[in-house]
Design a protein around this motif. Sequence first.
Motif, PDB file in Angstrom:
ATOM      1  N   ARG A   7       3.753  -6.825  -5.622  1.00  0.00           N
ATOM      2  CA  ARG A   7       3.373  -6.073  -4.440  1.00  0.00           C
ATOM      3  C   ARG A   7       4.606  -5.358  -3.880  1.00  0.00           C
ATOM      4  NH1 ARG A   7      -1.517  -8.664  -2.570  1.00  0.00           N
ATOM      5  NH2 ARG A   7      -1.572  -7.125  -0.892  1.00  0.00           N
ATOM      6  N   PRO A   8       4.426  -4.217  -3.186  1.00  0.00           N
ATOM      7  CA  PRO A   8       3.127  -3.629  -2.859  1.00  0.00           C
ATOM      8  C   PRO A   8       2.489  -2.964  -4.069  1.00  0.00           C
ATOM      9  CG  PRO A   8       4.883  -2.224  -2.048  1.00  0.00           C
ATOM     10  CD  PRO A   8       5.547  -3.458  -2.582  1.00  0.00           C
ATOM     11  N   PHE A  28      -1.163  -0.425  -4.912  1.00  0.00           N
ATOM     12  CA  PHE A  28      -2.396   0.229  -4.488  1.00  0.00           C
ATOM     13  C   PHE A  28      -3.536  -0.225  -5.391  1.00  0.00           C
ATOM     14  CE2 PHE A  28      -5.566   3.567  -4.505  1.00  0.00           C
ATOM     15  CZ  PHE A  28      -5.693   3.863  -3.167  1.00  0.00           C
ATOM     16  N   ASP A  49      -2.478  -2.590  -1.131  1.00  0.00           N
ATOM     17  CA  ASP A  49      -1.631  -2.200   0.004  1.00  0.00           C
ATOM     18  C   ASP A  49      -1.775  -0.689   0.213  1.00  0.00           C
ATOM     19  OD1 ASP A  49      -0.200  -4.872   0.274  1.00  0.00           O
ATOM     20  OD2 ASP A  49       0.290  -4.343  -1.802  1.00  0.00           O
ATOM     21  N   LYS A  66      -1.441   1.395   2.566  1.00  0.00           N
ATOM     22  CA  LYS A  66      -0.477   2.141   3.380  1.00  0.00           C
ATOM     23  C   LYS A  66       0.953   2.003   2.854  1.00  0.00           C
ATOM     24  CE  LYS A  66      -3.760   3.276   6.242  1.00  0.00           C
ATOM     25  NZ  LYS A  66      -4.301   4.671   6.231  1.00  0.00           N
ATOM     26  N   MET A  67       1.100   1.536   1.613  1.00  0.00           N
ATOM     27  CA  MET A  67       2.434   1.334   1.060  1.00  0.00           C
ATOM     28  C   MET A  67       3.202   2.652   0.976  1.00  0.00           C
ATOM     29  SD  MET A  67       1.576   0.770  -3.011  1.00  0.00           S
ATOM     30  CE  MET A  67       3.300   0.849  -3.524  1.00  0.00           C
ATOM     31  N   PRO A  68       4.534   2.596   1.087  1.00  0.00           N
ATOM     32  CA  PRO A  68       5.328   3.825   0.956  1.00  0.00           C
ATOM     33  C   PRO A  68       5.331   4.321  -0.481  1.00  0.00           C
ATOM     34  CG  PRO A  68       6.753   1.912   1.098  1.00  0.00           C
ATOM     35  CD  PRO A  68       5.360   1.413   1.358  1.00  0.00           C
ATOM     36  N   ASP A  69       5.687   5.586  -0.641  1.00  0.00           N
ATOM     37  CA  ASP A  69       5.797   6.138  -1.986  1.00  0.00           C
ATOM     38  C   ASP A  69       6.854   5.363  -2.776  1.00  0.00           C
ATOM     39  OD1 ASP A  69       3.900   8.021  -1.441  1.00  0.00           O
ATOM     40  OD2 ASP A  69       5.327   9.650  -1.080  1.00  0.00           O
ATOM     41  N   PRO A  70       6.546   4.988  -4.002  1.00  0.00           N
ATOM     42  CA  PRO A  70       7.498   4.207  -4.803  1.00  0.00           C
ATOM     43  C   PRO A  70       8.546   5.095  -5.466  1.00  0.00           C
ATOM     44  CG  PRO A  70       5.511   4.601  -6.062  1.00  0.00           C
ATOM     45  CD  PRO A  70       5.269   5.214  -4.709  1.00  0.00           C
TER      46      PRO A  70
END
Length: 502
Positions: free
Chosen positions: A475-476, A478, A481, A483-487
């Motif tokens: 995690r995170p 999709f 999660d 609303k996770m930030p861009d990886p």
Amino acid sequence: MSDNHPRETPLPRIAILDIGIESSTFSPHRSDLDDFNQRRGDELLARYPFLAPGSPLREAADWVPLMQASAIPGGAVVPTAYDQMEAEILDLLEARGPFDGVFFHIHGAMSVVGRQDAEGQLATKVRRAAGDQAMISTSMDLHGNVTQELLEAVDLITCYRMAPHEDAVESWERAVQNLVTTLQTGSRPRKAWVRVPVLLPGEKTSTRIEPAKSIYAQVPVTEQRQGVLDAAIWVGYAWADEPRCNATVVVTGEDQAVITAEARRLAELYWDAREDFAFVTPTGTFAECLDQALASDLRPFMISDSGDNPTAGGSGDMTWAVARLLEHPAVTGGEASVLYTAIPDPEGARAAYAAGPGAQLTLTAGARVDHEHQGPVTLEGTVVTATDADPVGGKVAVVGVGGLHVVITERRKPYHLREDFEYAGVNPDEFDIVISKVGYLEPYLYGLAADWRMALTPGGVDQDLLRLGHQHIERPMFPFDPKMPDPDLSPTLLSPRVENDA
């Protein structure tokens, strides 16, 4: 083909190893040795039509087919069964070597009880047995998982580009052609690898529809770039709870700058589309889908009982949907004819077969393995057909209760090919509604359906991933999660184990 071909031959010696199963760790089913279909020698070689006698690829190498062990999807493999298959693979490599190359054909979603990344670990052991000089080419299902351990152990890697997998044989051939080409040229390609933190079911990533259709159309575009040998995008396997489960991009080739840029480009396409992936057909609860089918004039109307799909790893013996059908007056009263495939139940299938067509009987069937949501069902009806001709299902009977016809099999199996229904002695075209334990429709079912809905039913391959309760994925991720930030999608570059000789 000679098993003891002299080492001085100008043709490279290439071993063939083929082991695979798609394993749901959320299914109570356990896959044992007798679930695996095993082939060796010429029988294994015949599995690959592009290696037929006289074909260019057949003539390009001395092929040594060692072992195949493949099973229809199911639960995780019991360790004793896996250990036995692994030991034979490694023993054969040692006894029949040395080899210039290995065609390492795996699925990519095989889970073994109590272990993680069984295929990555196997690849490491195959590499050790084959030696650093051997070129290893791996072909995978696009629903497989790719770890760094797997990538570091093999030289070449690719996967399917279509879902459903109508290009399976084409992908196997590409892996073999890439292997032969690199052995002929002496090249040692690099691999650019990106882990994409997205995990979606195949029913949301079908290449029949957008956005997967356009994303996968870019894979051969990348492959045609100068300096690129192969490109692949893996969806990953959504119904295993392991850290390796996620989408992956790998671009292979000799131009470091090009493969790195292309791997990032494909990864960004996939990540940017994450919220656009949708089910390949309209979905609903089982009750909603059944009501829509009953109200429709289109026949046959297909419903996917998706939560117990044996082609994705479900146990296949859940009775949850059949129990609802038995409670529906329009079905049991005969207002609509409904064919349900299937419930595996050895005792039930044998009893119905022994009774024979036309016999009245009361049969308790199903939920011998997966009874979390529903226990066995009781069918009070008539044996419509009974056969022992099915090479996979064994004894198969169709039991009619009012308008409902339930296929009972001695052994678990999917129903998605014309011959599956022919073995059971039924014609799905003659029914108003056909309900099958499947997710997206395989080509035969897709062509059969006048209309289609996918019921979001419970089970070991539940399409609602959030209901399953993953604990071990990284995690995170999709959609877990949202609303996770861009990886960071910067590729990791893996250099050849042995530097280029050319």
